[in-house]
Design a protein around this motif. Sequence first.
Motif, mmCIF file in Angstrom:
data_model
loop_
_atom_site.group_PDB
_atom_site.id
_atom_site.type_symbol
_atom_site.label_atom_id
_atom_site.label_comp_id
_atom_site.label_asym_id
_atom_site.label_seq_id
_atom_site.Cartn_x
_atom_site.Cartn_y
_atom_site.Cartn_z
ATOM 1 N N ALA A 88 70.176 -25.141 11.072
ATOM 2 C CA ALA A 88 70.715 -25.412 9.734
ATOM 3 C C ALA A 88 69.888 -24.750 8.625
ATOM 4 C CB ALA A 88 70.799 -26.912 9.497
ATOM 5 N N LYS A 89 68.592 -24.536 8.879
ATOM 6 C CA LYS A 89 67.713 -23.938 7.881
ATOM 7 C C LYS A 89 67.635 -22.416 7.993
ATOM 8 C CE LYS A 89 64.920 -28.092 7.577
ATOM 9 N NZ LYS A 89 63.610 -28.700 7.790
ATOM 10 N N GLY A 90 68.416 -21.848 8.927
ATOM 11 C CA GLY A 90 68.434 -20.395 9.080
ATOM 12 C C GLY A 90 67.390 -19.853 10.034
ATOM 13 N N LYS A 91 66.719 -20.727 10.780
ATOM 14 C CA LYS A 91 65.692 -20.281 11.723
ATOM 15 C C LYS A 91 66.291 -20.127 13.120
ATOM 16 C CE LYS A 91 61.936 -22.482 9.236
ATOM 17 N NZ LYS A 91 60.908 -23.506 9.265
ATOM 18 N N PHE A 139 79.079 -33.184 13.018
ATOM 19 C CA PHE A 139 77.657 -33.420 13.258
ATOM 20 C C PHE A 139 77.149 -34.604 12.446
ATOM 21 C CE2 PHE A 139 78.396 -29.088 14.417
ATOM 22 C CZ PHE A 139 77.587 -28.885 15.524
ATOM 23 N N CYS A 140 76.200 -35.331 13.023
ATOM 24 C CA CYS A 140 75.560 -36.461 12.329
ATOM 25 C C CYS A 140 74.502 -35.975 11.341
ATOM 26 C CB CYS A 140 74.923 -37.401 13.345
ATOM 27 S SG CYS A 140 76.123 -38.139 14.470
ATOM 28 N N THR A 141 73.999 -34.786 11.574
ATOM 29 C CA THR A 141 73.007 -34.177 10.689
ATOM 30 C C THR A 141 73.528 -32.791 10.301
ATOM 31 O OG1 THR A 141 71.817 -33.241 12.565
ATOM 32 C CG2 THR A 141 71.088 -35.403 11.801
ATOM 33 N N ALA A 142 72.731 -32.046 9.579
ATOM 34 C CA ALA A 142 73.140 -30.696 9.178
ATOM 35 C C ALA A 142 73.423 -29.856 10.420
ATOM 36 C CB ALA A 142 72.050 -30.048 8.341
ATOM 37 N N PRO A 143 74.581 -29.208 10.477
ATOM 38 C CA PRO A 143 74.934 -28.436 11.666
ATOM 39 C C PRO A 143 74.170 -27.116 11.732
ATOM 40 C CG PRO A 143 76.615 -28.161 10.012
ATOM 41 C CD PRO A 143 75.639 -29.182 9.475
ATOM 42 N N PRO A 144 74.069 -26.560 12.944
ATOM 43 C CA PRO A 144 73.477 -25.224 13.047
ATOM 44 C C PRO A 144 74.423 -24.212 12.411
ATOM 45 C CG PRO A 144 74.478 -25.838 15.124
ATOM 46 C CD PRO A 144 74.565 -27.052 14.230
ATOM 47 N N GLN A 145 73.881 -23.069 12.055
ATOM 48 C CA GLN A 145 74.720 -22.000 11.517
ATOM 49 C C GLN A 145 75.447 -21.268 12.643
ATOM 50 O OE1 GLN A 145 72.429 -19.482 8.883
ATOM 51 N NE2 GLN A 145 71.505 -21.256 7.887
ATOM 52 N N LYS A 146 74.830 -21.263 13.820
ATOM 53 C CA LYS A 146 75.405 -20.601 14.993
ATOM 54 C C LYS A 146 74.772 -21.227 16.236
ATOM 55 C CE LYS A 146 75.782 -16.062 17.179
ATOM 56 N NZ LYS A 146 77.130 -15.633 17.261
#
Length: 173
Positions: free
Chosen positions: A82-85, A53-60
């Motif tokens: 990525a922030k848990g939302k 990923f170019c930015t923070a990846p999703p958690q799922k």
Amino acid sequence: MLNSSRATPVQAHGLAIAIACLAVAGTSAAAQPPNPQDLTQGKWELQLDKSHFCTAPPQKSTREIVDSGWGLISTYWTGIDAKGKPMEVRYVWRYDGQKYPADIGKPANEAITWKLVNPSKVEFTHWSKDNKITQELSRTVSSDAQTMTQTTKFVGGRNGKSECVDTQVFARQ
């Protein structure tokens, strides 16, 4: 455990049948694509360890791509950012080159055009409201139809990176 040197012919035959059944079950465990004309259709789960990923990846992240009838394809994209939302995006389209909203759950800032290149490959482009290309994407399904790789080229870069390409790898569910 069965000792083959002491097994009766009936026991040995039963063991052979059980092994054969397990082998057949193992080969049929792969999920079948719902549409051989568009192998991207189905339910997919992001494989974070195989993605970039170019930015923070999703958690799922999961995608469910289905034929909705009337010539429309729809995607239901869910996950945890990525922030848990929680995240939830829905969009519909046709492979006709027309622009469709990038999200139908709220007013979209971008539109997407879609092209089915062949049953294993879809290309699509994101457009800004002022008609400029913001992203060029493709989804390619592996020859066994169990892995889908989506690449995203961010036109003009992303977060200060001039050439950044996301590569997301999904497993069929």
